[in-house]
Design a protein around this motif. Structure first.
Motif, mmCIF file in Angstrom:
data_model
loop_
_atom_site.group_PDB
_atom_site.id
_atom_site.type_symbol
_atom_site.label_atom_id
_atom_site.label_comp_id
_atom_site.label_asym_id
_atom_site.label_seq_id
_atom_site.Cartn_x
_atom_site.Cartn_y
_atom_site.Cartn_z
ATOM 1 N N SER A 48 -35.755 88.428 137.877
ATOM 2 C CA SER A 48 -35.732 87.077 137.306
ATOM 3 C C SER A 48 -34.333 86.610 136.945
ATOM 4 O O SER A 48 -34.164 85.738 136.097
ATOM 5 N N PHE A 49 -33.308 87.190 137.561
ATOM 6 C CA PHE A 49 -31.921 86.793 137.313
ATOM 7 C C PHE A 49 -31.314 86.343 138.627
ATOM 8 O O PHE A 49 -31.470 86.997 139.649
ATOM 9 N N VAL A 50 -30.602 85.223 138.584
ATOM 10 C CA VAL A 50 -29.937 84.705 139.782
ATOM 11 C C VAL A 50 -28.535 84.260 139.396
ATOM 12 O O VAL A 50 -28.363 83.533 138.408
ATOM 13 N N GLU A 51 -27.549 84.701 140.162
ATOM 14 C CA GLU A 51 -26.180 84.227 139.943
ATOM 15 C C GLU A 51 -26.162 82.713 140.154
ATOM 16 O O GLU A 51 -26.759 82.205 141.096
ATOM 17 N N ALA A 52 -25.470 81.995 139.263
ATOM 18 C CA ALA A 52 -25.445 80.529 139.334
ATOM 19 C C ALA A 52 -24.025 79.999 139.419
ATOM 20 O O ALA A 52 -23.752 78.877 138.998
ATOM 21 N N ASP A 53 -23.115 80.796 139.970
ATOM 22 C CA ASP A 53 -21.710 80.373 140.057
ATOM 23 C C ASP A 53 -21.557 79.060 140.801
ATOM 24 O O ASP A 53 -20.743 78.209 140.418
ATOM 25 N N ASP A 54 -22.316 78.867 141.870
ATOM 26 C CA ASP A 54 -22.216 77.640 142.668
ATOM 27 C C ASP A 54 -22.742 76.417 141.916
ATOM 28 O O ASP A 54 -22.342 75.295 142.202
ATOM 29 N N ILE A 55 -23.634 76.644 140.968
ATOM 30 C CA ILE A 55 -24.271 75.529 140.254
ATOM 31 C C ILE A 55 -23.502 75.179 138.981
ATOM 32 O O ILE A 55 -23.173 74.024 138.736
ATOM 33 N N PHE A 56 -23.208 76.179 138.152
ATOM 34 C CA PHE A 56 -22.625 75.946 136.831
ATOM 35 C C PHE A 56 -21.208 76.472 136.664
ATOM 36 O O PHE A 56 -20.621 76.305 135.612
ATOM 37 N N GLY A 57 -20.693 77.143 137.655
ATOM 38 C CA GLY A 57 -19.344 77.682 137.540
ATOM 39 C C GLY A 57 -19.366 79.198 137.426
ATOM 40 O O GLY A 57 -20.428 79.820 137.438
ATOM 41 N N PRO A 58 -18.192 79.782 137.291
ATOM 42 C CA PRO A 58 -18.095 81.246 137.296
ATOM 43 C C PRO A 58 -18.826 81.899 136.121
ATOM 44 O O PRO A 58 -18.894 81.338 135.030
ATOM 45 N N ASP A 59 -19.337 83.084 136.381
ATOM 46 C CA ASP A 59 -20.010 83.925 135.378
ATOM 47 C C ASP A 59 -21.225 83.262 134.738
ATOM 48 O O ASP A 59 -21.457 83.408 133.537
ATOM 49 N N THR A 60 -21.994 82.519 135.504
ATOM 50 C CA THR A 60 -23.232 81.927 134.986
ATOM 51 C C THR A 60 -24.421 82.474 135.766
ATOM 52 O O THR A 60 -24.293 82.843 136.928
ATOM 53 N N LYS A 61 -25.563 82.510 135.084
ATOM 54 C CA LYS A 61 -26.783 83.030 135.698
ATOM 55 C C LYS A 61 -27.976 82.175 135.302
ATOM 56 O O LYS A 61 -28.002 81.570 134.231
ATOM 57 N N LEU A 62 -28.951 82.159 136.184
ATOM 58 C CA LEU A 62 -30.264 81.612 135.863
ATOM 59 C C LEU A 62 -31.138 82.787 135.458
ATOM 60 O O LEU A 62 -31.192 83.795 136.161
ATOM 61 N N VAL A 63 -31.810 82.650 134.346
ATOM 62 C CA VAL A 63 -32.800 83.633 133.917
ATOM 63 C C VAL A 63 -34.103 82.856 133.812
ATOM 64 O O VAL A 63 -34.162 81.832 133.133
ATOM 65 N N TYR A 64 -35.136 83.328 134.508
ATOM 66 C CA TYR A 64 -36.354 82.527 134.568
ATOM 67 C C TYR A 64 -37.595 83.399 134.549
ATOM 68 O O TYR A 64 -37.556 84.597 134.817
ATOM 69 N N LYS A 65 -38.703 82.751 134.194
ATOM 70 C CA LYS A 65 -40.030 83.350 134.299
ATOM 71 C C LYS A 65 -40.946 82.297 134.888
ATOM 72 O O LYS A 65 -40.834 81.113 134.566
#
Length: 168
Positions: A48-65
């Motif tokens: 449930s973790f996805v790197e989100a560098d392209d969306i929010f910038g460096p060192d960001t992640k999506l955490v979801y359920k």
């Protein structure tokens, strides 16, 4: 820090969006489209973790359920724990369940103000402030009780009400 909290359905329609930094409406819509695209293309057996560098910038992640027809998504930076945020999502959903008796998408759509109140009791300004579902419910019930008796009506807030009454 938590950068955003999102609830969207499995068709990509946003139900609750809360950004903790200023983001223009156009950028918010773009973010929602990209987040939905990423989540809907993932298999159910992936983490449930996805790197989100392209969306929010460096060192960001999506955490979801994913619960029934809803995705509960938190966007975080590297200072937050992914597992801690998964637990936070669980607390949020448990609190919604306690409030709405098995929460569903329509509860969120028709009671968005209550959902925002619950979220605000858990996360404020991008920082986690409460992790106990029972404590959140107690605070939220107190707020709703004050709203019902009219004490949180803007006209009754100290200063505004006083000014109105002094001119009468």
């Amino acid at each position: 820090m938590i950068l955003a909290a999102l609830i969207m359905n499995t068709q990509g329609k946003p139900r609750i969006t809360k950004f903790y930094d200023h983001v223009s409406v156009e950028r918010q819509q773009e973010i929602l489209r990209v987040v939905y695209s990423v989540l809907s293309s993932r298999s159910g057996n992936l983490c449930s973790f996805v790197e989100a560098d392209d969306i929010f910038g460096p060192d960001t992640k999506l955490v979801y359920k994913h619960f029934a027809t809803l995705y509960f998504v938190f966007v975080i930076d590297s200072a937050e724990s992914e597992l801690g945020i998964l637990d936070l999502i669980q607390v949020f959903v448990e609190t919604l369940d306690r409030c709405f008796k098995n929460v569903c998408e329509l509860d969120i759509v028709y009671n968005f103000g209550k959902v925002h109140t619950i979220l605000d009791e858990i996360v404020m300004g991008g920082q986690v402030v409460e992790t106990s579902s029972a404590e959140v419910m107690k605070a939220v019930q107190d707020i709703w009780k004050l709203e019902r008796v009219g004490e949180l009506n803007p006209a009754n807030i100290r200063g505004i009400g006083h000014y109105k009454n002094s001119r009468s």
